[in-house]
Design a protein around this motif. Structure first.
Motif, mmCIF file in Angstrom:
data_model
loop_
_atom_site.group_PDB
_atom_site.id
_atom_site.type_symbol
_atom_site.label_atom_id
_atom_site.label_comp_id
_atom_site.label_asym_id
_atom_site.label_seq_id
_atom_site.Cartn_x
_atom_site.Cartn_y
_atom_site.Cartn_z
ATOM 1 N N ALA A 370 71.426 39.990 61.264
ATOM 2 C CA ALA A 370 71.560 41.201 60.464
ATOM 3 C C ALA A 370 70.499 41.225 59.370
ATOM 4 C CB ALA A 370 72.959 41.253 59.860
ATOM 5 N N PRO A 371 70.215 42.411 58.835
ATOM 6 C CA PRO A 371 69.252 42.471 57.730
ATOM 7 C C PRO A 371 69.735 41.669 56.533
ATOM 8 C CG PRO A 371 69.668 44.663 58.645
ATOM 9 C CD PRO A 371 70.674 43.741 59.257
ATOM 10 N N ASP A 372 68.762 41.225 55.721
ATOM 11 C CA ASP A 372 69.109 40.580 54.467
ATOM 12 C C ASP A 372 69.836 41.587 53.570
ATOM 13 O OD1 ASP A 372 67.725 38.458 55.505
ATOM 14 O OD2 ASP A 372 65.917 38.819 54.327
ATOM 15 N N GLN A 373 70.571 41.073 52.594
ATOM 16 C CA GLN A 373 71.303 41.938 51.678
ATOM 17 C C GLN A 373 71.104 41.451 50.250
ATOM 18 O OE1 GLN A 373 75.392 42.117 52.894
ATOM 19 N NE2 GLN A 373 74.952 43.132 54.829
ATOM 20 N N VAL A 374 70.984 42.426 49.346
ATOM 21 C CA VAL A 374 70.865 42.093 47.942
ATOM 22 C C VAL A 374 71.431 43.257 47.132
ATOM 23 C CG1 VAL A 374 68.526 43.035 47.745
ATOM 24 C CG2 VAL A 374 69.305 41.301 46.120
ATOM 25 N N SER A 375 72.118 42.919 46.048
ATOM 26 C CA SER A 375 72.600 43.921 45.103
ATOM 27 C C SER A 375 71.797 43.781 43.821
ATOM 28 C CB SER A 375 74.091 43.733 44.823
ATOM 29 O OG SER A 375 74.855 43.949 45.997
ATOM 30 N N LEU A 376 71.239 44.887 43.350
ATOM 31 C CA LEU A 376 70.374 44.865 42.180
ATOM 32 C C LEU A 376 70.984 45.698 41.066
ATOM 33 C CD1 LEU A 376 66.896 45.420 43.919
ATOM 34 C CD2 LEU A 376 67.938 43.255 43.252
ATOM 35 N N ASN A 377 70.902 45.166 39.870
ATOM 36 C CA ASN A 377 71.269 45.951 38.697
ATOM 37 C C ASN A 377 70.027 46.190 37.855
ATOM 38 O OD1 ASN A 377 70.808 43.680 36.979
ATOM 39 N ND2 ASN A 377 72.868 42.916 37.446
ATOM 40 N N ALA A 378 70.232 46.834 36.729
ATOM 41 C CA ALA A 378 69.087 47.234 35.915
ATOM 42 C C ALA A 378 68.320 46.045 35.364
ATOM 43 C CB ALA A 378 69.557 48.132 34.770
ATOM 44 N N GLN A 379 68.986 44.885 35.270
ATOM 45 C CA GLN A 379 68.308 43.713 34.708
ATOM 46 C C GLN A 379 67.617 42.852 35.765
ATOM 47 O OE1 GLN A 379 71.628 44.518 33.620
ATOM 48 N NE2 GLN A 379 70.521 45.600 31.999
ATOM 49 N N ASP A 380 67.863 43.127 37.032
ATOM 50 C CA ASP A 380 67.303 42.295 38.096
ATOM 51 C C ASP A 380 65.846 42.645 38.359
ATOM 52 O OD1 ASP A 380 69.601 40.818 38.593
ATOM 53 O OD2 ASP A 380 70.412 42.341 39.951
ATOM 54 N N ASP A 381 65.126 41.676 38.926
ATOM 55 C CA ASP A 381 63.769 41.930 39.405
ATOM 56 C C ASP A 381 63.720 41.660 40.902
ATOM 57 O OD1 ASP A 381 62.989 39.100 40.010
ATOM 58 O OD2 ASP A 381 63.240 38.873 37.848
ATOM 59 N N PHE A 382 62.696 42.180 41.556
ATOM 60 C CA PHE A 382 62.548 42.041 43.004
ATOM 61 C C PHE A 382 61.068 41.905 43.310
ATOM 62 C CE2 PHE A 382 62.446 43.156 47.457
ATOM 63 C CZ PHE A 382 63.646 42.664 47.933
ATOM 64 N N THR A 383 60.714 40.829 44.037
ATOM 65 C CA THR A 383 59.311 40.531 44.332
ATOM 66 C C THR A 383 59.158 40.226 45.813
ATOM 67 O OG1 THR A 383 59.012 39.600 42.115
ATOM 68 C CG2 THR A 383 57.348 39.036 43.771
ATOM 69 N N ILE A 384 58.100 40.743 46.424
ATOM 70 C CA ILE A 384 57.797 40.465 47.827
ATOM 71 C C ILE A 384 56.494 39.680 47.898
ATOM 72 C CG2 ILE A 384 59.021 42.511 48.638
ATOM 73 C CD1 ILE A 384 56.380 43.942 48.949
ATOM 74 N N SER A 385 56.360 38.865 48.967
ATOM 75 C CA SER A 385 55.170 38.017 49.104
ATOM 76 C C SER A 385 54.907 37.735 50.572
ATOM 77 C CB SER A 385 55.345 36.696 48.340
ATOM 78 O OG SER A 385 56.455 35.977 48.846
ATOM 79 N N LEU A 386 53.689 37.234 50.846
ATOM 80 C CA LEU A 386 53.321 36.836 52.198
ATOM 81 C C LEU A 386 54.125 35.612 52.623
ATOM 82 C CD1 LEU A 386 49.434 37.160 51.956
ATOM 83 C CD2 LEU A 386 50.995 38.764 53.077
ATOM 84 N N HIS A 387 54.127 35.374 53.949
ATOM 85 C CA HIS A 387 54.851 34.220 54.480
ATOM 86 C C HIS A 387 54.356 32.921 53.843
ATOM 87 C CE1 HIS A 387 57.131 31.975 57.509
ATOM 88 N NE2 HIS A 387 56.100 31.145 57.537
ATOM 89 N N SER A 388 53.055 32.802 53.710
ATOM 90 C CA SER A 388 52.475 31.640 53.040
ATOM 91 C C SER A 388 51.151 32.064 52.441
ATOM 92 C CB SER A 388 52.269 30.469 54.017
ATOM 93 O OG SER A 388 51.260 30.792 54.960
#
Length: 742
Positions: A370-388
């Motif tokens: 299944a897809p990953d899951q995350v719950s975000l609030n106003a204080q959270d951050d979210f960052t994406i990056s390459l595999h390596s």
């Protein structure tokens, strides 16, 4: 005639029937008897000198002897036999097409006798020195025995000659062009059919040209001078030298080597269409002649034939983990001529790497199908990056939200919460693309709740100072209120100190021990972790012995949450169901028109309350001068628990309208009292939510994912206007978002 010739035997010499040359022919009627003039076994042969026998005494010299003994008869020598003409491939192999036999070594006046059956029967043949071919009959193996008889009638020693007589010419050779070959190539050989074992196969192009020998019966293409149609004469000569008829063969020759093919990647899928880095192992082969076959070798390995006529070579199977293959290809035309090899070296990369993401959220789940899951609030951050960030640092990273356009990831990979839009569920897709064009995809279900809760309402539970609004009290308890209080987290701090985590289980007053001027700051934290704005309450907590009392005639009637006059009141909703009366020292109270009762400590307890219904509470006090004061307030007391509400699917899309199998989990709430609200839980976020009206939507249920399938258990309680809480109503349904049976 074909066949292996037997050993023809010796040419001539004494035969088994003629042990001596000076003896007359044996008498066939007396087998086993000594022949005339044949010495007995114990007598010496007449033509040998006698030797004395030491075992016997010398003869008596006085015994008389024959004065005139008869001399032995001479035995003619065996004749010499040879084929008059040994016509075979060898002049001494005794395979011939002519049966004439030369006889030599005959004495003068001697005659011949010959036998063709091993001496069983003899035929006289005079004194000819040549036995003609006609004596031997049909073709086949011949065994000839010959002896001479001299003029005196003495039979000589027999001579033998074996040979194979074959006067039959071999059949004509034959051959036709192969049905699947329009022409012969330079490497081909013509092998005429119908040749006898050991026969000599010959060929020539022109009728006046010399015959050439086909080595091993094969005719090379080098004897043709040019491509095209040619006519070739062939014949065979058998082992006996018989020459077969000439056959003319029609040959179509194509000895021209085709050009080397051209090679190119079918899809150079990388960031550049010419960099030779690709995720596809398909190589397009061009410049092929019609009907040409392909021979393929990878990295110097064996040549394998590829499917004819496809024009595309795929090496994915040979390089399952990628690499740098060198592909060599030859084309073989319809005549079998192979071209020189063309070569192409490229980089094959078929590994798609999955990008990464990180978040400060406390609520996240990764892994599984299944897809990953995350719950975000106003204080959270979210960052994406390459595999390596190693060898694949040249990969590109992109993202999109809810199926929108793909966007390049920012340099630092940080995605602000505004990327996801409004609060709710969103599908974030990440894509990492390498130099070969491989795309690694990852899906993340993002539940965004960036809306902070409202600021709480703060009030003193008992403002018992000189004024009911002066925030001076001897009771440090504070009432905290706000929407959706049940289960809400909040933080508090006194006088600018550190935040203390708390949980608001109900609206009971909370005690914050303090003396003197106090600044209480409180802020709500919702289920998503959003921190709301804080509220401040400034008040002074004094010593009960030194804090001045309010003036007479201003009694204050209060219950928790202080409902308005004539509001409904549920006594069970408060601590002990009591009513507090302040500023009424030595006062009295009564319900409706009943008797007056001493107020005592200012607390009217539950057992002092009237029954359910609308009632008027009167408080009577007097000041020091004896002036009376009357304070009144109406209450509707309702302690009756309402019935549990009912839940039903709005659309039961299953095979039956009562099977609780549906693709739409929206619910109808019924059995509510007028003005009632309700609190419910879908069981997934472990939080009770308040609601009104009569509908619970799919979004209200806070399902784990948009395509969640399985059991959904919903519980609901109604709260009547007095605050009485009912028992639970419940429904268990099966959700099939892909469509239930209709």
């Amino acid at each position: 005639m074909s066949g292996q010739k037997p050993d023809a035997g010796s040419g001539s010499g004494p035969g088994p029937d003629h042990p001596g040359a000076d003896l007359p022919p044996p008498d066939p009627s007396k087998p086993g008897e000594p022949k005339p003039d044949q010495p007995k076994p114990d007598q010496p042969k007449p033509d040998q000198p006698q030797q004395p026998d030491p075992a016997k005494p010398d003869p008596d010299p006085t015994t008389p002897t024959d004065p005139d003994p008869k001399p032995p008869a001479p035995v003619p020598a065996a004749p010499l036999l040879s084929l008059a003409v040994d016509t075979g491939s060898s002049d001494h192999d005794r395979i011939t097409s002519s049966g004439s036999v030369n006889v030599s070594g005959l004495e003068a006046g001697a005659t011949l006798a010959f036998s063709l059956d091993g001496g069983k029967t003899w035929t006289a043949h005079g004194g000819d020195a040549l036995l003609p071919d006609s004596l031997f009959g049909t073709d086949g193996e011949k065994h000839l025995t010959v002896r001479q008889i001299d003029a005196s009638g003495n039979e000589g020693v027999a001579a033998e000659l074996s040979f194979v007589l074959d006067r039959t010419a071999p059949d004509a050779l034959h051959w036709t062009m192969p049905a699947d070959r329009p022409a012969l190539g330079a490497a081909d050989r013509i092998v005429p059919l119908g040749a006898e074992a050991g026969a000599l196969v010959e060929y020539r192009l022109a009728t006046t040209a010399a015959w050439q020998t086909a080595v091993d019966g094969q005719i090379p293409m080098s004897m043709f001078h040019q491509d095209g149609i040619a006519h070739l004469a062939v014949r065979q000569t058998d082992l006996a030298g018989n020459v077969g008829p000439v056959t003319t063969l029609t040959v179509n020759l194509d000895a021209t080597v085709p050009h080397a093919p051209t090679l190119a990647l079918q899809n150079d899928t990388g960031v550049s269409s010419t960099d030779g880095i690709t995720s596809s192992g398909n190589v397009v082969v061009g410049g092929l002649e019609p009907g040409a076959r392909l021979l393929v070798s990878t990295n110097g390995g064996d040549w394998d034939e590829w499917a004819a006529g496809t024009g595309v070579v795929n090496v994915d199977a040979q390089f399952p983990y990628g690499g740098q293959p060198t592909v060599q290809v030859k084309q073989v035309d319809a005549a079998g001529n192979a071209s020189v090899a063309a070569a192409l070296t490229f980089t094959l990369d078929q590994e798609a790497l999955i990008p990464n993401w990180t978040s400060s959220s406390r609520h996240q789940q990764t892994g599984g199908a299944a897809p990953d899951q995350v719950s975000l609030n106003a204080q959270d951050d979210f960052t994406i990056s390459l595999h390596s960030l190693g060898a694949r640092h040249q990969d590109s990273l992109a993202y999109r939200v809810d199926g929108g356009a793909w966007r390049d990831a920012p340099a630092d990979g940080h995605l602000p919460l505004s990327t996801f839009g409004a609060d709710g569920k969103h599908l974030l897709e990440l894509r990492e693309t390498d130099l070969a064009g491989n795309e690694g995809l990852r899906k993340v279900e993002v539940t965004l709740d960036a809306t902070p809760p409202v600021a709480p309402t703060l009030a003193l539970f008992h403002d018992d100072g000189p004024s009911a609004t002066d925030h001076v009290t001897t009771d440090g308890r504070v009432v905290i209120s706000g929407p959706d209080l049940l289960g809400l987290d909040f933080q508090s701090r006194l006088n600018g100190g550190g935040w203390v985590d708390e949980r608001l289980g109900d609206n009971s007053p909370r005690n914050y021990p303090s003396v003197g001027e106090t600044d209480l700051e409180v802020r709500f934290i919702d289920a998503a972790g959003n921190v709301g704005p804080s509220s401040h309450l400034h008040y002074t907590v004094g010593d009960p012995d030194t804090t001045p009392s309010p003036s007479p005639g201003s009694a204050k009637i209060q219950i928790p949450n202080d409902p308005a006059i004539s509001s409904l009141w549920n006594t069970a909703y408060t601590q002990s169901g009591t009513i507090l009366v302040f500023n009424a020292s030595n006062g009295e109270y009564r319900w409706d028109d009943g008797a007056w009762n001493a107020l005592g400590d200012g607390t009217i307890r539950k057992e002092q309350l009237p029954g359910e219904g609308l009632h008027t509470l009167s408080i009577r006090t007097q000041d020091a001068a004896g002036h009376p004061a009357l304070t009144q307030r109406q209450f509707t007391i309702d302690d009756t628990k309402p019935e549990a509400p009912h839940l039903a699917l709005i659309h039961d899309t299953g095979a039956s309208d009562t099977d609780l199998l549906t693709s739409d989990p929206s619910l109808r709430v019924t059995g509510l009292e007028p003005g009632a609200t309700w609190v419910f839980s879908g069981g997934f976020d472990h939080i009770f939510h308040y609601g009104s009206g009569d509908t619970i939507s799919k979004a209200d249920l806070h399902l784990p994912s948009e395509d969640y399938a399985g059991l959904v258990r919903v519980t609901v309680q109604q709260i009547d206007q007095a605050g009485n809480l009912s028992d639970y109503g419940r429904i268990d349904l099966q959700l099939r978002p892909d469509g239930a049976v209709i």
